[in-house]
Design an enzyme around this catalytic site. Structure first.
Site, PDB file in Angstrom:
ATOM      1  N   ASP A 145       0.810  -1.428   0.052  1.00 44.91           N
ATOM      2  CA  ASP A 145      -0.053  -0.167   0.357  1.00 44.91           C
ATOM      3  C   ASP A 145       0.638   0.945  -0.090  1.00 44.91           C
ATOM      4  O   ASP A 145       1.511   1.247   1.089  1.00 44.91           O
ATOM      5  CB  ASP A 145      -0.689  -0.258   1.189  1.00 44.91           C
ATOM      6  N   HIS A 192      -9.373   4.714  -2.350  1.00 47.68           N
ATOM      7  CA  HIS A 192      -8.753   5.035  -0.507  1.00 47.68           C
ATOM      8  C   HIS A 192      -9.417   5.421  -0.037  1.00 47.68           C
ATOM      9  O   HIS A 192     -10.431   6.028  -0.206  1.00 47.68           O
ATOM     10  CB  HIS A 192      -7.587   5.425  -0.759  1.00 47.68           C
ATOM     11  N   ASN A 238     -10.091   0.427  -0.043  1.00 48.45           N
ATOM     12  CA  ASN A 238      -8.941   0.596   0.637  1.00 48.45           C
ATOM     13  C   ASN A 238      -9.832   0.744   2.520  1.00 48.45           C
ATOM     14  O   ASN A 238     -10.499   2.289   2.172  1.00 48.45           O
ATOM     15  CB  ASN A 238      -7.973   1.319   0.010  1.00 48.45           C
ATOM     16  N   ASP A 247      -8.639   0.873   6.436  1.00 48.60           N
ATOM     17  CA  ASP A 247      -8.198   0.292   7.181  1.00 48.60           C
ATOM     18  C   ASP A 247      -8.293   1.357   8.950  1.00 48.60           C
ATOM     19  O   ASP A 247      -8.222   0.693   9.750  1.00 48.60           O
ATOM     20  CB  ASP A 247      -6.350   1.085   7.287  1.00 48.60           C
ATOM     21  N   SER A 248      -8.993   2.035   8.684  1.00 51.52           N
ATOM     22  CA  SER A 248      -8.837   3.334   9.998  1.00 51.52           C
ATOM     23  C   SER A 248     -10.443   2.202  10.524  1.00 51.52           C
ATOM     24  O   SER A 248     -10.336   2.337  11.937  1.00 51.52           O
ATOM     25  CB  SER A 248      -9.692   4.404   9.570  1.00 51.52           C
TER      26      SER A 248
HETATM   27  O1  G3H Z   1      -3.219   4.957   3.939  1.00 52.56           O
HETATM   28  C1  G3H Z   1      -2.988   4.718   4.782  1.00 52.56           C
HETATM   29  C2  G3H Z   1      -3.017   3.312   5.281  1.00 52.56           C
HETATM   30  O2  G3H Z   1      -3.427   3.439   6.243  1.00 52.56           O
HETATM   31  C3  G3H Z   1      -1.597   2.710   5.980  1.00 52.56           C
HETATM   32  O3  G3H Z   1      -1.564   3.765   7.430  1.00 52.56           O
HETATM   33  O4  G3H Z   1       0.835   4.663   7.126  1.00 52.56           O
HETATM   34  O5  G3H Z   1       0.010   4.194   9.491  1.00 52.56           O
HETATM   35  O6  G3H Z   1       0.268   2.246   8.141  1.00 52.56           O
HETATM   36  P1  G3H Z   1      -0.094   3.160   8.017  1.00 52.56           P
HETATM   37  P1  13P Z   2      -9.305   4.570   5.884  1.00 52.07           P
HETATM   38  O1  13P Z   2      -8.273   5.533   6.685  1.00 52.07           O
HETATM   39  O2  13P Z   2     -10.218   5.738   5.300  1.00 52.07           O
HETATM   40  O3  13P Z   2      -9.132   3.320   6.095  1.00 52.07           O
HETATM   41  O4  13P Z   2      -8.289   5.045   4.050  1.00 52.07           O
HETATM   42  C1  13P Z   2      -7.500   3.257   3.710  1.00 52.07           C
HETATM   43  C2  13P Z   2      -6.617   3.650   3.276  1.00 52.07           C
HETATM   44  O5  13P Z   2      -6.568   4.888   2.324  1.00 52.07           O
HETATM   45  C3  13P Z   2      -5.141   2.803   2.731  1.00 52.07           C
HETATM   46  O6  13P Z   2      -4.694   2.988   2.105  1.00 52.07           O
HETATM   47 ZN    ZN Z   3      -4.354   4.452   0.842  1.00 50.36          ZN
END
Ligand code: G3H
Ligand code: 13P
Ligand code: ZN
Length: 331
Positions: free
Chosen positions: A94, A233, A276, A278-279
């Site tokens: 990513d 994303h 995507n 993550d949060s």
């Molecule tokens: O887009 C970013 C992702 O949420 C990854 O986050 O760089 O804190 O691991 P990170």
């Molecule tokens: P969020 O922060 O909205 O989960 O997005 C995650 C992301 O785009 C990782 O590449």
């Molecule tokens: Zn991202």
């Protein structure tokens, strides 16, 4: 030692995106940094019979150790097969920010990489992306590029405002780089604070509703590169249920606002083939852990709080796949 993703049981994203495009859903791409998150993703997507992209940022690679992470990912495939899950699994980098990082991931078994040159001048983005594609092609690894800038934080890069993707650039970018998929900017952003309350309106129930994503830009992009896989994303919904649990248990997440599920569902039905998240995973785990710490201050066995956090994340993933991405029962 170079290892090919096929020997680890991963697939690239090409077939996944072809099916997602044809059948109007999006493949979930969930980030992980540790074992519990990975277990939840594998079990959540296995149980809901959804294709899945497990993704690793360079921050995650540094946090968990790149060698350990690669073995964790390899172990995840073995675990999935033992559980008799039939879903395809891709291992994706990513927000790769350099050619060298992409090469390192390709050589250590990743089946897909993102080269994020979106902060570079256009021609430099094209050149860097093309260089990664040329290398990735040798191993049949898929490549995601990006045009336009999302507001928020991506590793060390902070952008105050979105710069929407210019539809006039997409055809040229895709042709000149040879990417398999394109991440675009249409109003999503990274993290838990995607909109300010002042940007939102209130619905009849008093809930804050953020401004709609720029579906007009997405439509125009789709018109210019028909059939091409688009990536969104920054697509966490920042579920109020978990934000509230965090705040009720000593947390301080004021005015955290995400992308409404209906808008993601709409996007998933279009050319958007990868979403995507993550949060949302971070919020679920934090909510459960905070609640347990608050209610059982005597607890100190990590399994007693990480285990329930993992179970809640598994449940959230199953629900998202079913109700938002539409990726459940597609394998
Ligand atoms: O887009 C970013 C992702 O949420 C990854 O986050 O760089 O804190 O691991 P990170
Ligand atoms: P969020 O922060 O909205 O989960 O997005 C995650 C992301 O785009 C990782 O590449
Ligand atoms: Zn991202």
């Amino acid at each position: 030692m170079t290892v090919n993703y096929k020997d680890l049981g991963f697939v690239n994203t090409r077939e996944m995106f072809k099916k997602a495009f044809a059948d109007g859903y999006a493949v979930p791409a969930y980030n992980f940094n540790n074992m519990e998150q990975l277990q939840a993703i594998i079990n959540g997507c296995g149980k809901s019979n959804s294709p899945v992209i497990i993704q690793v940022s360079s921050g995650a690679r540094n946090y968990a150790d790149q060698t350990l992470l690669r073995y964790l990912a390899e172990g995840a495939v073995a675990m999935a097969r033992k559980a008799d899950y039939k879903n395809p699994i891709a291992l994706h980098l990513d927000h790769g920010d350099s050619y060298e990082l992409c090469v390192s991931c390709i050589e250590s078994g990743f089946s897909s990489v993102m080269i994020d040159g979106s902060h570079l001048p256009y021609d430099e983005n094209v050149a860097l992306t093309n260089k990664v594609v040329a290398y990735a092609k040798r191993y049949s690894v898929s490549v995601e590029g990006e045009l336009g800038i999302l507001a928020g934080i991506e590793d060390d890069v902070i952008a105050a405002k979105s710069i929407y993707t210019d539809p006039e650039q997409v055809e040229d970018f895709v042709n000149r780089t040879g990417v398999d998929s394109l991440a675009i900017s249409i109003g999503t952003s990274h993290g838990a604070y995607k909109f300010k309350p002042a940007q939102c309106t209130r619905n009849k129930q008093g809930v804050l509703v953020p401004p709609a994503l720029r579906f007009d830009i997405l439509d125009e992009i789709e018109r210019r590169i028909p059939g091409f896989a688009i990536v969104l994303h920054g697509s966490s919904s920042v579920l109020p249920e978990y934000v509230n649990t965090i705040n009720q248990n000593g947390g301080q997440l004021e005015a955290a606002i995400g992308i409404p599920a209906e808008q993601l569902r709409q996007a998933a039905k279009s050319a958007v083939c990868k979403i995507n998240i993550d949060s949302d995973g971070r919020l679920v785990m934090t909510a459960i852990i905070r609640k347990i710490f608050n209610e059982k201050p005597q607890e100190f066995d990590p399994r007693k709080y990480l285990g329930p956090a993992r179970d809640a994340l598994t449940k959230m993933i199953i629900e998202k796949n079913r109700l938002v991405l539409g990726s459940a029962d597609r394998c």
